[in-house]
Design an enzyme around this catalytic site. Structure first.
Site, PDB file in Angstrom:
ATOM      1  N   HIS A  23       0.386  -5.148  -0.994  1.00 38.57           N
ATOM      2  CA  HIS A  23       0.413  -3.793  -1.543  1.00 38.57           C
ATOM      3  C   HIS A  23       1.539  -2.984  -0.903  1.00 38.57           C
ATOM      4  O   HIS A  23       2.125  -2.125  -1.546  1.00 38.57           O
ATOM      5  CB  HIS A  23      -0.930  -3.090  -1.306  1.00 38.57           C
ATOM      6  CG  HIS A  23      -2.042  -3.627  -2.166  1.00 38.57           C
ATOM      7  ND1 HIS A  23      -2.794  -2.837  -3.013  1.00 38.57           N
ATOM      8  CD2 HIS A  23      -2.509  -4.882  -2.328  1.00 38.57           C
ATOM      9  CE1 HIS A  23      -3.689  -3.584  -3.639  1.00 38.57           C
ATOM     10  NE2 HIS A  23      -3.535  -4.832  -3.238  1.00 38.57           N
ATOM     11  N   ASP A 130      -1.068   4.002  -4.103  1.00 38.16           N
ATOM     12  CA  ASP A 130      -1.633   2.741  -4.548  1.00 38.16           C
ATOM     13  C   ASP A 130      -2.871   3.044  -5.405  1.00 38.16           C
ATOM     14  O   ASP A 130      -3.669   3.910  -5.054  1.00 38.16           O
ATOM     15  CB  ASP A 130      -2.056   1.959  -3.298  1.00 38.16           C
ATOM     16  CG  ASP A 130      -2.393   0.523  -3.596  1.00 38.16           C
ATOM     17  OD1 ASP A 130      -1.707  -0.336  -3.049  1.00 38.16           O
ATOM     18  OD2 ASP A 130      -3.346   0.262  -4.362  1.00 38.16           O
TER      19      ASP A 130
END
Ligand code: UDP
Length: 400
Positions: A23, A130
């Site tokens: 990520h 995110d």
């Protein structure tokens, strides 16, 4: 220090990833692209990962440009004396993200606000978060800051996540259900549990909720690659944009823009790049299972002898925490068999490896970053998916 030059009043983006390698990397790529387009950047790491980056790269990990800043927040997990060089356990991390991240993130935004008032940095113009961090939407709403959600998964996987949410609402989720709008796809490609309290199920529901509410979601993919999935997503979300593939865009930025800044949490082996130079073009099989996948010692041996018996040169990245239960012992028989044509290392710069002319194929766990990096490098893949979105990516790589 006061900002004297009004031209320095750039737009200011604060970017925050979920704190695992797969990520961090794409959001870091996006941060570099935004910086290249004139943004002032604040990139937020957890304290744990900041220390890991420092251990793996030293100060140069943070020393690229005065308008590319790093900030940290605690991850709320018990402190350890030393930073262990492994991916944190996802279940407690996900729980802590839900319970402990909002407060320090709110405080960070307040500090940035004060700093902007004092003229040290440009005022924050927006957040890029995110998609799996739901607290960021709340923090942004509290101070009416625009927020962009960034999906680290492919369009097809994002679609699966949304459909799993819908099926679960209708009480229809069963491991055999087929996902409408996705040919041959079933929830059990994504979730292999019947436990509704499983942290992956909970995380999927959280992610779906924040994406369904977000004004705009962006994805590291391109429309031609996932046309059908985009059509379906566009009918479900207020706004969804493909903004990738980042590896291609980053390779086009002039003079290796912010080259010293990188985001790998493990120390990269550079010897493997030298070793690749000694190999024929398209001859080497590159084997890497990403940052989270684990396997049993038996499975590792199976791969080891499969690779040895292929009689091909290979570069195999075996992370220190790849094998369940600890260290890897490969027999001297195996080492003798492969030593003149293969190399094993513990971490590498994957993009540099994939783009090396000697690489002919990639045995991958099908993480979305690995998939898109391999596509951009033009390297064919052999797939061994492990969990989460990997079976979906595998199916798309092999069937679509
Ligand atoms: N990566 C790397 N070197 C390695 C292994 C992985 O640079 O030895 C990078 C890889 O390029 C990718 C990320 O780590 O950007 C892994 O993300 P992915 O989505 O492929 O898999 P995950 O680790 O999330 O399962």
């Amino acid at each position: 220090m006061q900002m004297s030059n009004p031209a320095e009043k750039k737009p200011h983006a604060v970017l925050i990833p979920y704190s695992v390698q797969g990520h961090i990397n794409p959001l870091f790529g996006l941060a570099k692209l935004l910086h290249h387009r004139g943004f002032h950047i604040t990139f937020v790491h957890t304290e744990y990962n900041y220390k890991r980056l420092f251990n793996s790269r030293g100060l140069k990990a943070f020393d690229g440009s005065p308008d590319f800043h790093f900030e940290t927040i605690p991850d709320g997990l018990p402190l350890t004396d030393e930073v262990v060089n492994v991916t944190q356990d996802l279940a407690p991390l996900s729980k802590s993200v839900r319970e402990n991240f909002l407060l320090p993130f709110r405080e960070l935004l307040a500090r940035l606000h004060d700093s902007a008032i004092a003229g040290h940095i440009p005022p924050v113009t927006g957040l890029v978060s995110d998609y799996s961090l739901t607290f960021t939407t709340q923090a942004a709403q509290e101070i009416t800051l625009p927020i962009l959600l960034f999906s680290t998964a492919s369009a097809s996987s994002l679609l699966s996540i949304l459909q799993i949410r819908i099926l679960s609402d209708k009480g229809l989720i069963s491991l055999k259900d087929r996902i409408p709008t996705m040919k041959n796809f079933r929830p059990n490609h994504f979730i292999r549990t019947t436990d509704p309290n499983n942290f992956i199920v909970k995380s999927i529901i959280d992610m779906a909720d924040s994406v369904l509410k977000a004004p705009t979601t962006v994805i590291n993919t391109y429309e031609e690659l996932e046309t059908e999935a985009f059509k379906a997503l566009s009918s479900m979300l207020p706004s969804v944009c493909p903004i990738g593939p980042f590896p291609s865009f980053l390779n086009q930025s002039p003079q290796n823009h912010l080259e010293s800044l990188a985001s790998n949490l493990w120390k990269e082996d550079t010897e493997c790049l030298e070793w690749l130079k000694s190999k024929e073009p398209n001859s080497v099989v590159y084997v890497n299972f990403g940052s989270i996948t684990v396997m049993s010692p038996e499975k590792l041996l199976e791969f080891a002898w499969g690779l040895a018996n292929s009689k091909r040169p290979f570069l195999w990245i075996i992370r220190p925490d790849l094998v369940i239960g600890g260290s890897v012992i490969l027999s001297s028989e195996f080492v003798n068999e492969i030593s003149d044509r293969s190399l094993i290392a513990s971490w590498c710069s994957q993009e540099q490896v994939l783009n090396h002319p000697s690489i002919g194929g990639f045995l991958t766990h099908c993480g979305w970053n690995s998939t898109i990096e391999s596509i951009c490098a033009g390297v064919p893949m052999v797939c061994w998916p492990f969990f989460a979105d990997q079976p979906t990516n595998c199916r798309n790589i092999c069937n679509e």
